[in-house]
Design an enzyme around this catalytic site. Structure first.
Site, PDB file in Angstrom:
ATOM      1  N   LYS A  68      63.942   9.752  82.644  1.00  0.00           N
ATOM      2  CA  LYS A  68      62.583  10.291  82.556  1.00  0.00           C
ATOM      3  C   LYS A  68      61.640   9.118  82.703  1.00  0.00           C
ATOM      4  CE  LYS A  68      59.212  12.357  79.420  1.00  0.00           C
ATOM      5  NZ  LYS A  68      58.886  12.693  78.007  1.00  0.00           N
TER       6      LYS A  68
ATOM      7  N   SER B 293      59.344  12.428  71.709  1.00  0.00           N
ATOM      8  CA  SER B 293      58.126  11.783  71.221  1.00  0.00           C
ATOM      9  C   SER B 293      57.145  12.803  70.667  1.00  0.00           C
ATOM     10  CB  SER B 293      57.465  10.979  72.350  1.00  0.00           C
ATOM     11  OG  SER B 293      58.335   9.996  72.851  1.00  0.00           O
TER      12      SER B 293
END
Length: 318
Positions: free
Chosen positions: A169, A46
């Site tokens: 995650k 990201s």
């Protein structure tokens, strides 16, 4: 070389030139800067503006990181790469590309466009895991996945069906969910690879470690790698009252910096690295670079100032 190992990982920014082409030299230098402190890289996540990158750019970034690490004596350092996509077919291709380019595992976010249900997500991950040449980690980040928040039951069910799903995650920041996943025996699994439950922010690393986290993937090491590594090493010690007091103090320092940097987003991170390391502050459209006022606000933020001062102290000792 292990495909996964406990510790601190950083989602690396993708550095651009003024014309939005990628500055691979700058990317390699930043990768090595973090590796020297013990921080493992996540490429095209990201923070790396993965959704703005073309397939060949993703491949070249992984190759660049692998070559730079190998040539600098970090051949044993694993690389994690982002491979999430809106279609299963595309995610599988990204995973295969990542493996060929030198990545050791892939991080896959749910496809959030259609607000898929659990049956879709289960099929998505099991299919990717079956076809990926390297281990797959589930990336639970509701804020950028159309609000999809995968439950611990769903994560464990997928892991039970797909042994190549090696971890997750949790950027949902749920310590309770992390505990349920990290402490599950995952009895259906047939691989010897431990299931890696990773904190998605460093601001819950200390409680995360206590309930079984294997580490954290966090943007803070991009500007304070030695401090984050110090916190990780401190968390590995026996938690005597003295060590716990020290860990809590350092954890608060890092958590405050995490909050400040997160609120500034990718443009803010680029502005901060431009200030610290001279890295180009450009982003890829439709993102806009941080304004001078926003950049100054972040750089002068007390939380950022404090962690940078601590980072300087650590640098002077070594």
């Amino acid at each position: 070389m292990p495909s996964l190992r406990p510790g601190i990982l950083a989602p690396l920014p993708c550095f651009f030139n003024a014309d939005e082409t990628i500055n691979y030299d700058q990317f390699a230098k930043h990768t090595l800067r973090l590796a020297a402190a013990g921080i493992m890289p996540v490429v095209s996540g990201s923070m790396g503006e993965a959704i703005h990158l073309e397939r060949e750019e993703r491949i070249q970034l992984i190759k660049t990181a692998r070559i730079a690490l190998d040539q600098a004596g970090f051949a044993s350092m694993p690389i994690m790469a982002g491979a999430g996509a809106l279609s299963t077919r595309q995610a599988v291709q990204y995973a295969k590309d990542a493996a060929s380019a030198g990545a050791d595992s892939v991080l896959v976010i749910p496809p959030g466009y259609y607000g898929l249900g659990e049956a879709n997500l289960e099929a998505y991950y099991t299919s990717i895991a079956k076809q990926s040449p390297i281990p797959v980690l589930i990336y639970n980040f509701p804020a950028v996945a159309g609000g999809i928040d995968m439950s611990s039951d769903l994560i464990l069910r997928i892991a039970g069906k797909a042994p190549n799903v090696a971890g997750c995650k949790l950027t949902c920041a749920s310590v309770a969910k992390l505990a349920r996943v990290a402490q599950s025996p995952l009895s259906p699994r047939t691989t010897g690879i431990p299931f890696f439950a990773l904190c998605g922010f460093i601001d819950f690393l200390l409680p995360g470690i206590i309930v079984g986290a294997q580490g954290a993937i966090t943007g803070v090491p991009n500007f304070a790698p030695k401090t984050c590594q110090e916190l990780w090493e401190l968390c590995q010690k026996q938690m005597t009252p003295e060590n716990l007091t020290q860990a809590n103090k350092l954890h608060l320092l890092v958590s405050n910096a995490d909050a400040a940097a997160s609120s500034a987003g990718i443009p803010g991170m680029k502005a901060l690295l431009h200030y610290l390391e001279g890295c180009e502050p450009y982003v890829r459209s439709p993102l806009l670079p941080a304004s001078a006022i926003a950049a100054e606000k972040l750089i002068s933020d007390p939380a950022i100032f404090s962690i940078l001062e601590h980072e300087k102290q650590l640098s002077s000792r070594r």
